[in-house]
Scaffold this motif. Structure first.
Motif, PDB file in Angstrom:
ATOM      1  N   UNK A 317      -8.280   3.438  13.265  1.00 38.62           N
ATOM      2  CA  UNK A 317      -9.270   2.534  12.962  1.00 38.62           C
ATOM      3  C   UNK A 317      -9.427   1.454  12.027  1.00 38.62           C
ATOM      4  N   UNK A 318      -8.362   1.414  11.535  1.00 38.26           N
ATOM      5  CA  UNK A 318      -8.031   0.240  10.157  1.00 38.26           C
ATOM      6  C   UNK A 318      -8.749   0.630   9.299  1.00 38.26           C
ATOM      7  N   UNK A 319      -8.937   1.972   8.950  1.00 35.07           N
ATOM      8  CA  UNK A 319      -9.836   2.300   7.747  1.00 35.07           C
ATOM      9  C   UNK A 319      -9.060   2.709   6.565  1.00 35.07           C
ATOM     10  N   UNK A 320      -7.906   2.582   6.606  1.00 32.48           N
ATOM     11  CA  UNK A 320      -6.863   3.101   5.512  1.00 32.48           C
ATOM     12  C   UNK A 320      -6.009   1.706   5.046  1.00 32.48           C
ATOM     13  N   UNK A 321      -5.469   2.082   4.045  1.00 33.34           N
ATOM     14  CA  UNK A 321      -4.339   1.302   3.234  1.00 33.34           C
ATOM     15  C   UNK A 321      -2.952   1.905   3.063  1.00 33.34           C
ATOM     16  N   UNK A 322      -1.985   1.373   2.878  1.00 39.91           N
ATOM     17  CA  UNK A 322      -0.820   1.815   2.548  1.00 39.91           C
ATOM     18  C   UNK A 322      -0.334   2.840   3.573  1.00 39.91           C
ATOM     19  N   UNK A 323       0.262   3.898   3.410  1.00 44.66           N
ATOM     20  CA  UNK A 323       0.934   5.014   4.282  1.00 44.66           C
ATOM     21  C   UNK A 323      -0.046   6.102   4.558  1.00 44.66           C
ATOM     22  N   UNK A 324      -0.452   6.611   5.633  1.00 44.61           N
ATOM     23  CA  UNK A 324      -1.401   7.867   5.486  1.00 44.61           C
ATOM     24  C   UNK A 324      -0.514   8.839   5.716  1.00 44.61           C
TER      25      UNK A 324
END
Length: 336
Positions: A317-324
């Motif tokens: 959902x493109x809610x994050x940054x970097x590595x999840x």
């Protein structure tokens, strides 16, 4: 062990279930590893839906990137590189589980001072960005580098590598939070690529408006980037996260003497294996010098195999940054 096994393709991460499974049996050339953390990737989402180029025969355990502890060494090895108890990270099919098998070329030692959590997301992003900027674009001190999707996994790796080589970094991203993160990881200038005028703004930032020397593009912004690249500029084609493979007006490439250069890190093992230790040696040097750090998404914590569907949904959902990255607690863990 426990893991997320795929017996039929699913519509999305919400349908994934954690179950009890038989412990995996390593092949003669494989290590058995206790997983302490596993990283998510967009291709994991495609694979569970049957849309990826590499689809194992059913049933198979999902996930690819991980870090953990060696429990058993290859039966075929007389002098294994990683003794029992070694802290390793790598990539192998089946990482969304408490145990995974992996061959020696798929493993590296966890860097000194790094947690399992940070190391789990290193295997794919760091060499992609280092290989692109160093091997393919020949980055050098004084270069101006435009990094698109700079707050993503490969983007943050690219920002750090570019800064380590003495470049000035212009970063683009699609939200205020992501622009803030790009700054925190070293970007000198940040721009929102939702603003249609970003190419002109990039160009104005550069000395005498000459444009950037290198464009790092994991999104699919090559055509627009030709507007702000310098004479003899290099545009790195890293991926197509926007969902479409571009058609580029080649007259623009000709008029500015632009090089459009691809990077397919996964294919180096097949076509240019000798480059792999050079790239990892370079990354290791940057880590040792404190110029490269883990890029784990920290706005929300994901703990346990049961949290992997939520982690994949957040990633997709493109809610994050970097590595999840997801912590996988194991008996006897004190910290990750």
């Amino acid at each position: 062990m426990r893991g997320i096994q795929i017996s039929e393709y699913v519509k999305g991460p919400k349908e994934l279930k954690v179950t009890d499974l038989p412990d995996p049996t390593p092949k003669p050339d494989q290590y058995l590893i206790e997983v302490h953390a596993t990283a998510t990737n967009f291709f994991d989402i495609l694979q569970i839906q049957g849309k990826y180029q590499n689809q194992p025969p059913f049933p198979w355990v999902s996930g690819a990137e991980f870090s953990g502890t060696v429990l058993a060494t290859p039966s075929s090895a007389t002098n294994p590189k990683f003794p029992i108890g070694s802290r390793v990270f790598g990539a192998s099919q089946g990482a969304y589980a408490t145990l995974v098998c992996a061959a020696e070329p798929e493993l590296l030692p966890v860097p000194q001072g790094w947690s399992f959590l940070d190391a789990a997301g290193l295997f794919v992003t760091a060499p992609t960005s280092y290989g692109a900027l160093v091997l393919r674009a020949g980055i050098k001190a004084g270069d101006w580098v435009l990094v698109h999707a700079a707050a993503g996994g490969v983007g943050l790796a690219a920002v750090q590598v570019a800064k380590a080589f003495g470049a000035t970094v212009v970063a683009t991203a699609g939200s205020a939070r992501k622009l803030e993160v790009a700054k925190q990881f070293g970007a000198d200038h940040v721009l929102d690529y939702r603003d249609a005028g970003w190419p002109d703004k990039v160009k104005k930032l550069t000395p005498k408006g000459r444009g950037v020397d290198i464009v790092y593009d994991p999104v699919g912004l090559v055509d627009k980037s030709t507007k702000c690249v310098a004479w003899n500029g290099r545009i790195l084609v890293v991926g197509f996260a926007a969902g479409q493979i571009e058609k580029v007006a080649m007259n623009k490439v000709l008029l500015k003497n632009i090089s459009v250069v691809g990077i397919h890190w996964g294919a180096y093992a097949r076509f240019e294996r000798e480059a792999i230790p050079l790239v990892w040696g370079g990354i290791g040097k940057l880590i040792a010098e404190g110029k490269f750090k883990g890029t784990v998404f920290s706005d929300k914590e994901f703990v346990g195999l049961e949290s992997i569907p939520d982690a994949l949904l957040a990633l997709g959902g493109r809610e994050t940054w970097g590595k999840v990255v997801v912590k996988i607690p194991q008996p006897g863990d004190s910290k990750l």
